[in-house]
Design an enzyme around this catalytic site. Sequence first.
Site, PDB file in Angstrom:
ATOM      1  N   ASN A   8       0.867  -1.183   0.000  1.00 44.74           N
ATOM      2  CA  ASN A   8       0.000   0.000   0.000  1.00 44.74           C
ATOM      3  C   ASN A   8       0.904   1.234   0.000  1.00 44.74           C
ATOM      4  O   ASN A   8       1.663   1.451   0.953  1.00 44.74           O
ATOM      5  CB  ASN A   8      -0.885  -0.015   1.254  1.00 44.74           C
ATOM      6  CG  ASN A   8      -1.863   1.151   1.283  1.00 44.74           C
ATOM      7  OD1 ASN A   8      -1.461   2.281   1.017  1.00 44.74           O
ATOM      8  ND2 ASN A   8      -3.108   0.880   1.598  1.00 44.74           N
ATOM      9  N   HIS A  11       1.157   6.205   1.813  1.00 44.96           N
ATOM     10  CA  HIS A  11       1.935   7.165   2.604  1.00 44.96           C
ATOM     11  C   HIS A  11       3.179   7.699   1.913  1.00 44.96           C
ATOM     12  O   HIS A  11       3.821   8.618   2.423  1.00 44.96           O
ATOM     13  CB  HIS A  11       2.191   6.599   3.991  1.00 44.96           C
ATOM     14  CG  HIS A  11       0.887   6.336   4.700  1.00 44.96           C
ATOM     15  ND1 HIS A  11       0.004   7.361   4.992  1.00 44.96           N
ATOM     16  CD2 HIS A  11       0.278   5.194   5.052  1.00 44.96           C
ATOM     17  CE1 HIS A  11      -1.079   6.848   5.538  1.00 44.96           C
ATOM     18  NE2 HIS A  11      -0.942   5.536   5.565  1.00 44.96           N
ATOM     19  N   HIS A  44      -5.430   3.559  -1.571  1.00 42.89           N
ATOM     20  CA  HIS A  44      -6.720   3.884  -0.958  1.00 42.89           C
ATOM     21  C   HIS A  44      -7.114   5.287  -1.398  1.00 42.89           C
ATOM     22  O   HIS A  44      -6.554   6.268  -0.912  1.00 42.89           O
ATOM     23  CB  HIS A  44      -6.586   3.801   0.564  1.00 42.89           C
ATOM     24  CG  HIS A  44      -7.872   4.027   1.284  1.00 42.89           C
ATOM     25  ND1 HIS A  44      -7.963   3.985   2.647  1.00 42.89           N
ATOM     26  CD2 HIS A  44      -9.128   4.284   0.835  1.00 42.89           C
ATOM     27  CE1 HIS A  44      -9.201   4.225   3.014  1.00 42.89           C
ATOM     28  NE2 HIS A  44      -9.934   4.398   1.937  1.00 42.89           N
ATOM     29  N   ARG A  46      -9.225   7.909  -0.846  1.00 44.32           N
ATOM     30  CA  ARG A  46     -10.158   8.338   0.187  1.00 44.32           C
ATOM     31  C   ARG A  46     -11.032   9.472  -0.313  1.00 44.32           C
ATOM     32  O   ARG A  46     -10.622  10.270  -1.156  1.00 44.32           O
ATOM     33  CB  ARG A  46      -9.390   8.809   1.437  1.00 44.32           C
ATOM     34  CG  ARG A  46      -8.876   7.680   2.298  1.00 44.32           C
ATOM     35  CD  ARG A  46      -8.136   8.227   3.515  1.00 44.32           C
ATOM     36  NE  ARG A  46      -7.854   7.179   4.496  1.00 44.32           N
ATOM     37  CZ  ARG A  46      -8.657   6.860   5.497  1.00 44.32           C
ATOM     38  NH1 ARG A  46      -9.813   7.510   5.652  1.00 44.32           N
ATOM     39  NH2 ARG A  46      -8.333   5.905   6.351  1.00 44.32           N
ATOM     40  N   ARG A  50      -6.802  12.764   1.212  1.00 50.81           N
ATOM     41  CA  ARG A  50      -5.712  13.237   2.072  1.00 50.81           C
ATOM     42  C   ARG A  50      -4.350  12.797   1.571  1.00 50.81           C
ATOM     43  O   ARG A  50      -3.348  13.404   1.889  1.00 50.81           O
ATOM     44  CB  ARG A  50      -5.927  12.757   3.514  1.00 50.81           C
ATOM     45  CG  ARG A  50      -5.800  11.270   3.662  1.00 50.81           C
ATOM     46  CD  ARG A  50      -6.038  10.824   5.090  1.00 50.81           C
ATOM     47  NE  ARG A  50      -7.430  11.018   5.513  1.00 50.81           N
ATOM     48  CZ  ARG A  50      -7.920  10.551   6.673  1.00 50.81           C
ATOM     49  NH1 ARG A  50      -7.121   9.915   7.518  1.00 50.81           N
ATOM     50  NH2 ARG A  50      -9.178  10.745   7.005  1.00 50.81           N
ATOM     51  N   GLU A  71      -8.488   0.443  -2.976  1.00 53.17           N
ATOM     52  CA  GLU A  71      -9.333   0.504  -1.776  1.00 53.17           C
ATOM     53  C   GLU A  71     -10.227   1.725  -1.878  1.00 53.17           C
ATOM     54  O   GLU A  71      -9.763   2.814  -2.233  1.00 53.17           O
ATOM     55  CB  GLU A  71      -8.477   0.603  -0.517  1.00 53.17           C
ATOM     56  CG  GLU A  71      -7.729  -0.664  -0.202  1.00 53.17           C
ATOM     57  CD  GLU A  71      -6.999  -0.545   1.119  1.00 53.17           C
ATOM     58  OE1 GLU A  71      -6.706   0.559   1.548  1.00 53.17           O
ATOM     59  OE2 GLU A  71      -6.701  -1.597   1.717  1.00 53.17           O
ATOM     60  N   THR A 102      -7.893   3.784   9.100  1.00 51.63           N
ATOM     61  CA  THR A 102      -9.060   2.910   9.191  1.00 51.63           C
ATOM     62  C   THR A 102      -9.193   2.356  10.604  1.00 51.63           C
ATOM     63  O   THR A 102      -8.218   1.873  11.188  1.00 51.63           O
ATOM     64  CB  THR A 102      -8.904   1.762   8.183  1.00 51.63           C
ATOM     65  OG1 THR A 102      -8.735   2.348   6.892  1.00 51.63           O
ATOM     66  CG2 THR A 102     -10.118   0.851   8.178  1.00 51.63           C
ATOM     67  N   GLU A 152     -10.772  -9.322   3.279  1.00 47.59           N
ATOM     68  CA  GLU A 152      -9.498  -8.950   3.894  1.00 47.59           C
ATOM     69  C   GLU A 152      -9.740  -8.795   5.380  1.00 47.59           C
ATOM     70  O   GLU A 152     -10.549  -7.947   5.788  1.00 47.59           O
ATOM     71  CB  GLU A 152      -8.926  -7.663   3.300  1.00 47.59           C
ATOM     72  CG  GLU A 152      -7.591  -7.289   3.945  1.00 47.59           C
ATOM     73  CD  GLU A 152      -6.937  -6.064   3.346  1.00 47.59           C
ATOM     74  OE1 GLU A 152      -7.358  -5.620   2.253  1.00 47.59           O
ATOM     75  OE2 GLU A 152      -5.985  -5.541   3.969  1.00 47.59           O
ATOM     76  N   HIS A 189      -3.541  -4.242   7.749  1.00 50.91           N
ATOM     77  CA  HIS A 189      -3.659  -3.051   8.610  1.00 50.91           C
ATOM     78  C   HIS A 189      -2.803  -3.166   9.858  1.00 50.91           C
ATOM     79  O   HIS A 189      -3.029  -3.994  10.720  1.00 50.91           O
ATOM     80  CB  HIS A 189      -5.084  -2.701   9.010  1.00 50.91           C
ATOM     81  CG  HIS A 189      -5.123  -1.316   9.603  1.00 50.91           C
ATOM     82  ND1 HIS A 189      -5.232  -0.183   8.833  1.00 50.91           N
ATOM     83  CD2 HIS A 189      -5.004  -0.901  10.878  1.00 50.91           C
ATOM     84  CE1 HIS A 189      -5.193   0.882   9.634  1.00 50.91           C
ATOM     85  NE2 HIS A 189      -5.056   0.479  10.872  1.00 50.91           N
TER      86      HIS A 189
HETATM   87  C1  LIG Z   1      -8.054  -0.378   5.006  1.00 46.50           C
HETATM   88  C2  LIG Z   1      -6.725  -0.189   5.607  1.00 46.50           C
HETATM   89  O1  LIG Z   1      -6.424  -0.658   6.657  1.00 46.50           O
HETATM   90  C3  LIG Z   1      -5.711   0.581   4.874  1.00 46.50           C
HETATM   91  O2  LIG Z   1      -5.465  -0.004   3.688  1.00 46.50           O
HETATM   92  C4  LIG Z   1      -6.157   2.011   4.668  1.00 46.50           C
HETATM   93  O3  LIG Z   1      -5.603   2.517   3.502  1.00 46.50           O
HETATM   94  C5  LIG Z   1      -5.725   2.807   5.874  1.00 46.50           C
HETATM   95  O4  LIG Z   1      -5.920   4.148   5.590  1.00 46.50           O
HETATM   96  P1  LIG Z   1      -4.642   5.089   5.454  1.00 46.50           P
HETATM   97  O5  LIG Z   1      -3.754   4.494   4.384  1.00 46.50           O
HETATM   98  O6  LIG Z   1      -5.227   6.425   5.086  1.00 46.50           O
HETATM   99  O7  LIG Z   1      -3.958   5.049   6.789  1.00 46.50           O
HETATM  100  N1  LIG Z   2      -5.653  -2.857   3.941  1.00 43.60           N
HETATM  101  C1  LIG Z   2      -4.412  -2.686   4.663  1.00 43.60           C
HETATM  102  C2  LIG Z   2      -3.433  -1.918   3.838  1.00 43.60           C
HETATM  103  O1  LIG Z   2      -3.605  -1.767   2.642  1.00 43.60           O
HETATM  104  C3  LIG Z   2      -2.231  -1.357   4.473  1.00 43.60           C
HETATM  105  O2  LIG Z   2      -2.467  -1.017   5.821  1.00 43.60           O
HETATM  106  P1  LIG Z   2      -1.181  -0.435   6.600  1.00 43.60           P
HETATM  107  O3  LIG Z   2      -0.081  -1.452   6.465  1.00 43.60           O
HETATM  108  O4  LIG Z   2      -0.812   0.861   5.937  1.00 43.60           O
HETATM  109  O5  LIG Z   2      -1.655  -0.269   8.028  1.00 43.60           O
END
Ligand SMILES: CC(=O)[C@@H](O)[C@H](O)COP(=O)(O)O
Ligand SMILES: NCC(=O)COP(=O)(O)O
Length: 240
Positions: A8, A11, A44, A46, A50, A71, A102, A152, A189
Site C-alpha cells: 500500500n 503514505h 486507498h 479516500r 488526504r 481501496e 481505518t 481482507e 492493517h
Molecule cells: C483499510 C486499511 O487498513 C488501509 O489499507 C487504509 O488505507 C488505511 O488508511 P490510510 O492508508 O489512510 O492510513
Molecule cells: N488494507 C491494509 C493496507 O492496505 C495497508 O495497511 P497499513 O499497512 O498501511 O496499516
Amino acid sequence: MYQRLYINIDHVATLRQARRASYPDPVAAARICEDAGADGITVHLREDRRHIQDADVEALATSLRTPMNLEMAATPEMTLIALRIKPKQVTLVPERRAEITTEGGLDLFADPTRLMTCLENLHAAGIRTSLFIDPDLRQIARAADLKVPAIELHTGRYCHHPEVPAHLAALRQAAVEAKGLGLAVHAGHGLTLENVGPVAAIPECEELNIGHAIVSHAVFVGLDAAVRAMRAAMDAARPR
Ligand SMILES: CC(=O)[C@@H](O)[C@H](O)COP(=O)(O)O
Ligand SMILES: NCC(=O)COP(=O)(O)O
C-alpha cells in the site's frame, strides 16, 4: 500456498501532500516496489483525498506491471471511478473523515442496498472484489452470502495488542471459517516486520496488504530494501 505481498503506497503520497509537491511520486514508488518483488500495489482513494489523488490512480492504472488493488468506500462516486479505471481488484473499506486511519472493518449489515449496488456494478465490470472486515464470523458469513470472491481480515486489533492471545486466535479462526465458505483470505492493517510473522503463518491467508510500516522503514533503508525485508519476514514465517 504462495502468499502474495501487496504494497500500500498511500503514505508515499502522504509525504508529497505534506507540501502539495510533485514528489515523491507514487508511480516511481510503485515501480521500485514491483522491482523489489511486490505482487501488487494497493492504493486507498479516500473521499477526502488526504494522500492518494485521482491522478495517482489514473497514472498507476497505465504504469503498473502488477495488479492494482483499489481501496475505496462503497459510494456512487467511488464506484464510478472504479468502473472508469477498472483495477484488477477493489477492496471495499469503511471510511470516516475524522479518522486518522481505518478504525475497523466494514459492517456488511449496515447499508445492504448501497453495498450490493456497488458490488453488482463492480462484478458486472469484471472487477474482483474483496471486503475489509473484522475477524467476525457473522461478517464472514454475510460476505459469503454476498458472493464476493475474497475478504481482507482487519489485523488492527492484533497489531495494536499482540500480547492479547485472543486477537491472533480470532484471525486464525476467521481464516479457517472464510476458507471453508469458499472465500479467498487476505489480511492487513498495522502489520510490521515485528508482528507480521504469526499472520503470515496463517495457512489460509493468501495475500497481505502492508503499507505504513514499509514506507516508514523505507525512510531509513530505502524502499527496495524495505520491501525485500518484509518479503523475507513473510517467507520465514510461512509453513513449508
Ligand atoms: C483499510 C486499511 O487498513 C488501509 O489499507 C487504509 O488505507 C488505511 O488508511 P490510510 O492508508 O489512510 O492510513
Ligand atoms: N488494507 C491494509 C493496507 O492496505 C495497508 O495497511 P497499513 O499497512 O498501511 O496499516
